[in-house]
Write an enzyme that holds these catalytic residues in place. Structure first.
Site, short mmCIF file in Angstrom:
data_model
loop_
_atom_site.label_atom_id
_atom_site.label_comp_id
_atom_site.label_asym_id
_atom_site.label_seq_id
_atom_site.Cartn_x
_atom_site.Cartn_y
_atom_site.Cartn_z
N ASP A 177 -7.64 1.69 6.52
CA ASP A 177 -6.74 1.29 5.49
C ASP A 177 -6.30 -0.26 5.94
OD1 ASP A 177 -3.83 1.50 4.59
OD2 ASP A 177 -4.58 3.41 4.31
N HIS A 218 1.23 0.09 4.86
CA HIS A 218 0.45 1.42 4.22
C HIS A 218 -0.28 2.16 5.35
CE1 HIS A 218 -2.12 3.78 1.88
NE2 HIS A 218 -1.26 3.79 0.92
N SER A 386 -2.14 8.96 -1.26
CA SER A 386 -2.44 8.31 -0.15
C SER A 386 -1.77 9.04 0.99
CB SER A 386 -2.12 6.68 -0.22
OG SER A 386 -2.91 6.01 -0.81
#
Length: 618
Positions: A177, A218, A386
């Site tokens: 990520d 994120h 996600s």
């Protein structure tokens, strides 16, 4: 006996002819998906960029000597490239011409345009409010994290009861990520609710160093869902909070990264002890380099989990769509598919991803960084596939911690435990259903994915024996204690399920043989054709016992073995039909799978009856 065999052959071959695969479907069944050209149009490519994957062991001196003929300058993508063979070139004038020349070289495994993948769009964050949702569960383990009551998503997948059995201890989950806020380094700070979490050394493929810190937010949010420190009297909880996180940065501070970095990162994680790989990213189109990397990881025993995408359309994005990856769609607090979630024939399972239409409380809450200031910690609610993906990756970690031996067993338990969303066992919107951690652990520990097939086979054996006349019927106990009958029956229903515990470290050809023996014979299609999203109907049929039964016409001594095999297949197919699973490849309509399984169950019963029937004098 000949009459039974010939009649069965006519029926089975006629059914097979009705389900002949198209050219593209044949490709999918062999484990290499037919490339949808519309995906290529949608793929974002870096102008003038290419990625070349050389055979392992190719040196820089070797490809430097070939560059003059190709008219490009390739360099290892990272220091890992010296091991993986992944290289890139930028500023190429005519990409197609260069690739045509490069692909002719025998040292090149694949070469293609350099593609860009990213955090799926639409995953906005909102700082969490102080208002809470429902109170914590009264059953099972309830953590003391003050904001745990806001985590509706954990109760949706039955975590309070699942935590009593497993918390992921000893399992390594690689998070590919934007990085993780896991350390105090330069301007980066570890987020408070990850203090005390376990980390394994990862890598930053964006900046090519060992500090895979998050400069976006994120990746830290995703990692929190997997293993946020839990029951520490602070913040929120994580699903597998005793698991070990491996931070692997493949996306930059804008949330995007290249196919070369992601492919190398998958191999890195697989080679450095990861049991599970989480990829909450996608959208870049088909990449053979990445597809090969996913296959590589799976062969090394790693479960790869990826987000289906946030386009809200009936098309699962790559890398989730690759064979070998678990594709995850998202649901909101109401347990229905979130409107942004992509779906389609490649989908495997659904999990909580949030739905902010219902307000901020409808998102997935975790501790992460403020993207405007990586040193500042915030608690934020995100939504997206996600967010759904790490729920599945974390439950996979729980399964590994409880003894699951590899991706096949993990996936079988995940799908057996999933809550069905409707009458069908599999749908394009939810895959095998909504993630249920407790039920998946039960499926693993209780053998729920195996034993019912054996019970069905034994019940059908009784039916077969009761339909034979006295002089034609073999003795009940004589049949059951005869190894030539019993062994094929067990192999067809449950496989040699204990093989992994005895020989779990085997690799190479021995490992492939054990992988096959470990599964029931109908599931050997995963070894032969590669793991696809749908089962192969030629194996989920009477075809194998039918073909072998022709040998029994000449060799009478093998009749008990063929009878046991046919009954084993009958039990396996009957249970699959009763549980309304699985979805089968090549079927023009999903509802045809059930009659296919039922008809083939009866063909197997006819074969078993013919094989077990004692010849009597006229």
């Amino acid at each position: 006996m000949k009459r039974w065999i010939l009649a069965s052959a006519v029926v089975a071959l006629a059914m097979a002819a009705c389900t002949s695969p198209s050219e593209s479907e044949e490709t999918e069944a062999k484990g290499a998906p037919a490339v949808d050209t519309s995906r290529r149009v949608l793929a974002e490519e870096e102008p003038g960029g290419i990625v070349v994957d050389f055979k392992d062991g190719t040196t820089e001196a070797e490809f430097d000597a070939w560059e003059a003929d190709w008219g490009v300058d390739v360099e290892f993508n990272s220091v890992e490239g010296q091991r993986t063979g992944v290289t890139i070139a930028r500023g190429v004038g005519d990409v197609d011409a260069a690739l045509a020349r490069i692909l002719q070289h025998p040292a090149v495994e694949s070469a293609e345009p350099l593609r860009i993948y990213s955090v799926p769009p639409g995953e906005e964050a909102v700082l969490a409010l102080d208002s809470s949702l429902e109170e914590g569960s009264k059953d099972g383990f309830t953590p003391n994290d003050p904001d745990y009551p806001k985590q509706w998503n954990l109760r949706m997948i039955q975590m309070p009861s699942a935590w009593k059995e497993s918390r992921g201890k000893g399992v390594v989950v690689a998070v590919l990520d934007t990085g993780i806020a896991y350390e105090d380094y330069d301007d980066f700070k570890q987020v408070p609710d990850l203090k005390g979490a376990k980390f394994k050394t990862g890598y930053d493929f964006v900046n090519d160093d060992e500090h895979a810190n998050d400069d976006h937010g994120h990746g830290t949010h995703v990692a929190g869902t997997i293993a946020q420190v839990t029951n520490n009297g602070q913040g929120v909880a994580g699903v597998a909070f005793e698991a070990t996180l491996m931070p692997v940065k493949v996306l930059n501070h804008f949330g995007s990264g290249t196919s070369a970095d992601i492919a190398e990162a998958i191999r890195f994680a697989a080679d450095n002890g990861a049991n599970v790989i989480n990829m909450s990213l996608g959208g870049g189109g088909y990449s053979k380099v990445m597809a090969d990397a996913v296959e590589y990881a799976r062969k090394k025993g790693v479960t790869v989990v990826a987000a289906a995408g946030n386009a809200g359309r009936p098309r699962v994005e790559f890398p989730a769509a690759y064979p070998g990856a678990v594709a995850v769609s998202a649901v909101g607090p109401g347990s229905t598919r979130a409107p942004y979630s992509s779906y389609g024939k490649e989908l495997d399972i659904a999990a909580p991803g949030g739905d902010k239409r219902q307000g901020d409380a409808g998102g997935i809450l975790q501790n992460t960084i403020d993207p405007r200031d990586p040193s500042r910690s915030v608690y934020a609610a995100y939504q997206g596939t996600s967010m759904a993906t790490p729920h599945v990756a974390a439950v996979a970690a729980l399964l590994y911690a409880e003894g699951a031996s590899g991706p096949d067993e993990v996936e079988k338990a995940l799908y057996a435990g999933a809550k069905r969303m409707g009458e069908q066992a599999w749908t394009e919107e939810y895959g095998h259903g909504l993630l249920d951690a407790q039920a998946s652990l039960n499926a693993l520990g209780g053998g729920a994915t195996r034993w019912p097939s054996l019970w069905w086979a034994l019940a059908l054996l009784a039916l077969v024996l009761l339909t034979l006349r006295g002089r034609e019927r073999p003795g009940y106990l004589n049949v059951l204690v005869r190894p030539s009958f019993l062994v094929p029956l067990v192999l067809a229903t449950v496989g040699v399920f204990f093989a992994r515990s005895w020989f779990g470290g085997a690799s190479g050809v021995a490992g492939e043989v054990l992988d096959a023996a470990y599964l029931p014979i109908p599931d050997w299609q995963r070894i032969i054709f590669g793991r696809g999203k749908l089962a192969n109907p030629l194996f989920y049929s009477s075809l194998i016992p039918l073909l072998l039964s022709f040998l029994a016409i000449k060799f009478q001594g093998i009749r008990p073995a063929i009878g046991g095999l046919a009954l084993g297949f009958a039990g396996f197919l009957a249970y699959a039909a009763w549980s309304k699973a699985p979805a089968l490849a090549w079927m023009p309509f999903h509802f045809l799978a059930l009659p296919w399984l039922v008809i083939n169950t009866f063909i197997c019963l006819f074969l078993a009856r013919a094989m077990l029937r004692k010849e009597t004098a006229a």
